[in-house]
Every structure is written in structure tokens, then in C-alpha cells.
Write an enzyme that holds these catalytic residues in place. Structure first.
Site, mmCIF file in Angstrom:
data_model
loop_
_atom_site.group_PDB
_atom_site.id
_atom_site.type_symbol
_atom_site.label_atom_id
_atom_site.label_comp_id
_atom_site.label_asym_id
_atom_site.label_seq_id
_atom_site.Cartn_x
_atom_site.Cartn_y
_atom_site.Cartn_z
ATOM 1 N N HIS A 184 1.289 -0.775 0.040
ATOM 2 C CA HIS A 184 0.212 0.229 0.226
ATOM 3 C C HIS A 184 1.078 1.615 0.261
ATOM 4 C CE1 HIS A 184 -3.294 -2.903 1.244
ATOM 5 N NE2 HIS A 184 -2.967 -3.163 1.744
ATOM 6 N N SER B 81 17.637 15.190 -20.272
ATOM 7 C CA SER B 81 15.973 16.696 -20.029
ATOM 8 C C SER B 81 16.389 18.026 -21.008
ATOM 9 C CB SER B 81 15.558 17.287 -19.118
ATOM 10 O OG SER B 81 15.017 18.368 -18.801
#
Length: 536
Positions: free
Chosen positions: A239, A363
Site C-alpha cells: 500500500h 532533459s
């Protein structure tokens, strides 16, 4: 681990047209992947006629000849045939239009040869060795020029299978022995008798020659990486929250086994074929030659091609095996998506570093970035692949009454689903090759989570009848800072035997990994057992 190959009577021979003609042309000009391999007299087949309404800016971009665009990587509509051609071109000999024509020709010729072996069909006597050699040469020497000739015939017939039949009749005029029986090409066949066998052979050769080897490389890469990191402890996250530790190797081993299971299922799928005429009942066959056992002949013929026989059909083989194959590919792809996403997450946590390439840019504005582009590329292409394969799986088994034509156009896109799958597999492999484990970062995360030992402590407390062990550990750990010292104080205060207490005091987050190490070191044996079967 492979689909059964073609029997000796139907081997592909020296068929290599796309790998020799088309792919060699791309080595000289990586932009031009199709057009240059066609003879100049036939290039109109492949050129893309620009609309007279093409915007001026677009025509200017493509230059003065934009009204007769050549098919370049830069002008292809599909990224598989354009940007990514170099990564998927090995599929072309098995899934292209030229490949489909080739396999149709193979089936038509093998059927004529089969007819010559049936005593009752006196009009087609046994062929001499020279005639057999001539017919086999039409298969072995098939080229892109032949494919173009078929396409030129199709322009007149507007029927692709009939064009193959006419092509063969023309080719056989030069051989007197074969020319006498050329009307027995396509004898008692419906087009789908030819097509379904061609598609079956295309899929089998695709899986055996291209897809299975790449799948196996992924599984082996994961097994190798798992074993190398079997001992490396790692914080689990259930979770998204810190959970009982595992090892990095064990998490990689899980994916290797799951992918291996799907790989096994794929290799066990039977590629089916039909050869029963217009509606599956041998109607015309029996009228022409009532004394021939046509169902047996059809079964023997399909088996001679290395396919399994389906006796219960309409005009078409119902494609249920294709749905099974594509669904299995989807499951393999889904597991790989899960792997791509997990590794993406581990990279973001700095559990993995990525090997950089000189000159490569992560990038356009942030010079420091090394993005997980391979896993992102893989995930994106697996999504496209699954969308196409899912549609085919649901569409192809459905035909109105004894046949409609919706499957005919849809089935041509199996190359799209398989092509994007292959592209994704190669991206995943490339990404795996760049990974470097950052053990220091893994250890850092574990040492900040001493509360993970609460599970072990409360479980031991249960064995000695300590009341409310879960609640006591919940009180100690939930929402509170827990460290080595607070855990030690709690353990020393327990009313349990000294030996049990000593064992708990030795426990640390990076040693609390259960059998993860042992399970990982034996993963290759499990994978080999899973993958160790072939179609008979």
C-alpha cells in the site's frame, strides 16, 4: 519452448526476401526502408500520392516532389514502419504483406503437390522430380519482385488470393508438365482455406523466430540479476507504506517466474488450420471426387504444414486459438508493465542508478537528469500492443453465420500488436542493461524503519502466551519514532525465555528477510522446469 516447426515437406527453404532485399537496403539508407527495394518500374505500388489539398507548408517541407511521396521512415504513418523500424524489422519476413503472399504461395503449391499424390485424382498424376524441383523453386526463390507482380495482378482482380492463383498459373506456363494441371491450383478451395493456413504459419514462425527468443532474453536477464542480488536486503512497500523486508533479488525472481509461466502457456498453444472448403463440409470436393476421403486428406495436409487440424469449422477457422495466443501475450505484457512500473519506482527511490551514455540527454532544460526512458517506452508500447491484441482477441472469434469479412481486415493488424510488443521487450532489455544497484541507498531506507521488526516480535510473543501482543506493539510503533534502542528496550522487558530474547535482539531490518535469499538462488531451476516443454 517453441511451437512445432514446419514438417520437412513444407520447410521454408531459402525464403529470405525481406531479410536480404529490404533489410539490406536499410543498411545503406536508414531512412529509406521500403521504396528503394522495389524495382524502378514498380515503384508506383509503394509511393504515397499526396492530396492535391496538401497545405503549402507541408508540400514545401517534403520538397518539389511532394505530390509523389516516397515511403520513408519520416513519412510513414505507423511508428513501427517509421521511427522504430530498425527495432522491429525482423518481424517483416513473417508478418508483412510480402510474407502473407509468400505463405499463400507456399500453401497453394503444397496443395497441388498433395493432389498429385491422391490416386483417384487421375487428372493430376504424380510429378516428376524435375517438376517438383520447379514448384519448390517458386517457394524458395520467392522475392519482392514476385510480391509486386502479385500486387499488380490484384489491381485487376481486386482479390488478393485470386491474384496469387493467377500468378502461379502464369509462372507455371514455362514448365510443360506443371502447365497441364495448372487449373488444379486452388482446387476446391475457398480463399480462407489458403489464408487461415498462411496466417497460422506466419504466427508460428513469428513466435519461434522472433518473439520467443526475446522473451527468453528478458527472463534470463531477470534470473541473472535476481541471483546477483539475492542477498541484497530491501524495504518492502505494501500500500506504498514500509513493510516486512525482502531482498531485491527475490522481487526480480518473482517477475522471472511469472513471465516464464506465460511463456510456457504460449508455447503450448496449438496453431490450428482448416481446409474444408466454402462452409467446412467438403461439398465441392465430394461432388468432384466422391471416392476420396477428403476429411482425411485435409487433416494430413494441414499436419504436413506443421499445424494442428480443426475439423469443425465454417468457411473460416474460427480463430479461437488466435484469441488464446493474443490473450496470453496480453498477460505476458501486463506482467512486464508491472515490472516496468516497479523498476521505474525503484529508480525514483535511487535503489537503482542508471548507466549513462556519452552525449545522451535526459532533459532539454535540466542537465542533471537521467530519465528511466526505456521502461517508460516499454510501458507505453505495451499499452498500445494490448489494446490491439485485446480487440483481436474479442473480434476474431465472432463471425456472422458461416462467415463475414470483418475478421479479414482486422487480422492484418496482428503485426501491429506483436510489433509494439517486440518494441517494448527490447526497450525493457535495454533498460535492464543500464541498471546499477545502489546498495547504500537500500540499506539507508531499511535502517530508518526499525518498526518493521514489530511483526516478528509480536509473533514470538504469541508463542509464549504473552497477552495482547499485537496491541502492545501497536502502542509502541504506530505513529511514533522507532529506532534500534527503543526496540531493544522493549525486547529486554519481555517475559520470555532468554534464548528467545537473545534471538530477537540479534534481529535487524536487513537480516529480517526470511527465505528470500534461498528462494532467489533456486529461481533458475524453477524457470527451466516451467519452460521445458514443446508442442508435439
Amino acid at each position: 519452448m517453441e511451437f512445432a516447426t514446419l514438417s520437412s515437406s513444407a520447410q521454408l527453404g531459402s525464403f529470405n526476401p525481406l531479410r536480404t532485399n529490404l533489410q539490406s537496403s536499410t543498411q545503406h539508407n536508414p531512412l529509406l526502408f521500403c521504396y528503394a527495394s522495389f524495382p524502378s518500374s514498380s515503384r508506383r505500388i509503394c509511393s504515397c500520392r499526396a492530396s492535391t489539398h496538401t497545405p503549402t507548408s507541408t508540400r514545401k517541407m517534403f520538397g518539389p516532389h511532394s505530390d509523389d511521396l516516397e515511403l520513408y521512415a519520416l513519412t510513414a504513418l505507423s511508428p513501427l514502419d517509421g521511427r522504430y523500424w530498425g527495432k522491429v524489422k525482423e518481424l517483416s519476413p513473417y508478418l508483412s504483406e510480402s510474407a502473407l503472399i509468400y505463405f499463400r504461395i507456399l500453401v497453394e503449391i503444397k496443395w497441388l503437390l498433395q493432389l498429385s499424390e491422391i490416386p483417384e485424382i487421375v487428372k493430376v498424376p504424380s510429378f516428376s522430380e524435375s517438376a517438383k524441383t520447379f514448384l519448390q523453386s517458386l517457394i524458395d526463390d520467392f522475392s519482392l519482385d514476385d510480391a509486386l507482380e502479385v500486387k499488380n495482378i490484384e489491381r485487376v482482380t481486386n482479390h488478393d488470393v485470386k491474384a496469387v492463383e493467377y500468378f502461379l498459373k502464369q509462372k507455371c506456363q514455362s514448365n510443360a508438365e506443371v502447365a497441364k494441371v495448372r487449373e488444379f491450383f486452388h482446387f476446391a478451395c475457398t480463399s480462407e482455406d489458403i489464408n487461415n493456413l498462411a496466417h497460422g504459419l506466419m504466427l508460428k514462425e513469428t513466435m519461434n523466430s522472433v518473439m520467443f527468443p526475446v522473451m527468453d532474453k528478458i527472463i534470463k536477464a531477470l534470473c541473472d540479476m535476481a541471483k546477483d542480488n539475492a542477498h541484497v536486503p530491501m524495504l518492502s512497500r505494501t500500500h506504498g507504506q514500509p513493510a516486512t523486508p525482502t531482498t531485491l533479488g527475490k522481487e526480480l525472481a518473482n517477475f522471472a517466474v511469472r513471465l516464464s509461466e506465460e511463456r510456457k502457456d504460449l508455447s503450448h498453444i496449438k496453431i490450428l488450420g482448416k481446409f474444408a472448403g466454402a462452409v467446412g463440409n467438403y461439398n465441392a470436393h465430394i461432388v468432384a471426387y466422391p471416392n476420396v476421403n477428403w476429411p482425411l486428406v485435409a487433416e494430413q495436409f494441414v499436419h504436413s504444414l506443421g499445424l494442428s487440424f480443426n475439423p469443425y469449422v465454417t468457411q473460416i477457422e474460427p480463430h479461437d486459438y488466435m484469441a488464446k495466443l493474443f490473450h496470453s501475450l496480453i498477460r505476458f505484457n501486463n506482467i512486464l508493465i508491472a515490472f516496468d512500473r516497479d523498476v521505474w519506482g525503484y529508480i525514483s527511490l535511487s535503489y537503482f542508478k542508471q548507466i549513462t551514455k556519452a552525449g545522451e540527454i535526459g532533459s532539454s532544460t535540466m542537465p542533471h537528469k537521467v530519465n528511466p526512458i526505456d521502461f517508460e517506452n516499454s510501458e507505453g508500447n505495451l499499452g498500445v500492443a494490448n489494446a490491439v491484441l485485446s480487440h483481436l482477441s474479442m473480434k476474431l472469434p465472432i463471425s456472422r453465420w458461416q462467415r463475414d469479412l470483418t475478421d479479414s481486415t482486422a487480422i492484418r493488424n496482428m503485426s501491429v500488436g506483436i510489433g509494439h510488443s517486440l518494441l517494448a521487450y527490447k526497450s525493457t532489455l535495454q533498460g535492464i542493461g543500464k541498471l546499477q544497484v545502489n546498495e547504500a541507498r537500500l540499506s539507508e531506507d531499511l535502517n530508518q524503519c526499525w518498526e518493521l521488526l514489530a511483526e516478528a516480535i509480536q509473533t514470538v510473543m504469541r508463542t509464549y502466551d504473552i497477552p495482547e501482543p499485537y496491541e502492545k506493539l501497536k502502542e509502541l510503533t504506530r505513529g511514533k519514532a522507532v529506532n534500534k534502542e527503543s526496540i531493544r528496550v522493549f525486547i529486554e522487558g519481555l517475559d520470555i525465555p532468554e534464548e528467545a530474547k537473545t534471538n530477537l535482539l540479534k534481529l535487524t531490518p536487513d537480516t529480517y528477510v526470511g527465505t528470500a535469499d534461498e528462494l532467489t538462488r533456486t529461481v533458475e531451476n524453477v524457470v527451466n522446469i516451467v519452460n521445458g516443454s514443446n508442442i508435439k
